[in-house]
Design an enzyme around this catalytic site. Sequence first.
Site, PDB file in Angstrom:
ATOM      1  N   SER A  38       0.859  -1.180   0.000  1.00 25.14           N
ATOM      2  CA  SER A  38       0.000   0.000   0.000  1.00 25.14           C
ATOM      3  C   SER A  38       0.893   1.226   0.000  1.00 25.14           C
ATOM      4  O   SER A  38       2.077   1.139   0.353  1.00 25.14           O
ATOM      5  CB  SER A  38      -0.875  -0.006   1.263  1.00 25.14           C
ATOM      6  OG  SER A  38      -1.481   1.240   1.494  1.00 25.14           O
ATOM      7  N   TYR A  66      -3.400  -0.256  10.654  1.00 26.98           N
ATOM      8  CA  TYR A  66      -3.184  -0.567   9.247  1.00 26.98           C
ATOM      9  C   TYR A  66      -1.814  -0.075   8.783  1.00 26.98           C
ATOM     10  O   TYR A  66      -1.056  -0.820   8.156  1.00 26.98           O
ATOM     11  CB  TYR A  66      -4.280   0.077   8.398  1.00 26.98           C
ATOM     12  CG  TYR A  66      -4.127  -0.161   6.915  1.00 26.98           C
ATOM     13  CD1 TYR A  66      -4.501  -1.374   6.346  1.00 26.98           C
ATOM     14  CD2 TYR A  66      -3.601   0.823   6.074  1.00 26.98           C
ATOM     15  CE1 TYR A  66      -4.356  -1.602   4.987  1.00 26.98           C
ATOM     16  CE2 TYR A  66      -3.456   0.599   4.713  1.00 26.98           C
ATOM     17  CZ  TYR A  66      -3.836  -0.605   4.180  1.00 26.98           C
ATOM     18  OH  TYR A  66      -3.691  -0.836   2.828  1.00 26.98           O
TER      19      TYR A  66
END
Length: 258
Positions: A140, A153
């Site tokens: 990501s 996250y």
Amino acid sequence: MARLEGYRAVVTGAGSGIGRAVVARFLTEGAKVVAVVRKTADAESLSAMGAVAVIGDVSQYDTAERAVAAATETFGGLDVYVANAGLWDFHRRMEKQSPEELARGFDEVFGVNVLGALYGARAAVEALRASGGSVIVTGSNACVLGGGGGVLYTASKFALRGLVMQLAKELAPQVRVNGVAPGATNTSLSGPLALGQAGKELNADADRMAVMQQHMLLGRVSEPEDHTALYVLLASRTESPYVTGAMLMSDGGLTISI
């Protein structure tokens, strides 16, 4: 000519989003695919596409073990393990979580995002050494900067980047280890049950998607298919034979725009 003709792959998190798009692209490119999913309906759908479906939870080692066994027993070996399954935390801030929620959320998010990839590499390493194959993880933009999610996250994706770098060292020279790092993508990525987010989906909030689009240099939020060519590139022994330890950004310029 199909770029992955004869390749044998495992793809986790294959029920939707980027994982499903990677399965479809790999099949189109000539690969044979084991697709790891959580739901029976997804297993049936992927089987209809031509994949071999395995149902399981990637935070449990036996899921990776069964997926690798399905590939080696059905296809005769394994060339690439794509650790794609992931959870998002919908930007949940630290102070919005009790210590107990932090502990439970940490276990769940890291169990899927980090341990799932580590278990996949561990289960697959022998087969990948035999084939000269590779591991590919889905990272990501949160692998390299804050703001792509909440504390759990973002920490998990930084850890995943470290995992790629360390495994590239440990498994060289027989096995390459790399990642693809998408930015904002139009997927139904969900959150952890521990934070009450299991029923939420990233793309269900039109306002959230509009805010994401404002940060994209290319002027739009990506579709899952926008990223699949990079997985093909990294899987191919002829197209990326000298690439290992890399995290290829596929974020529409998001990382340099904020």
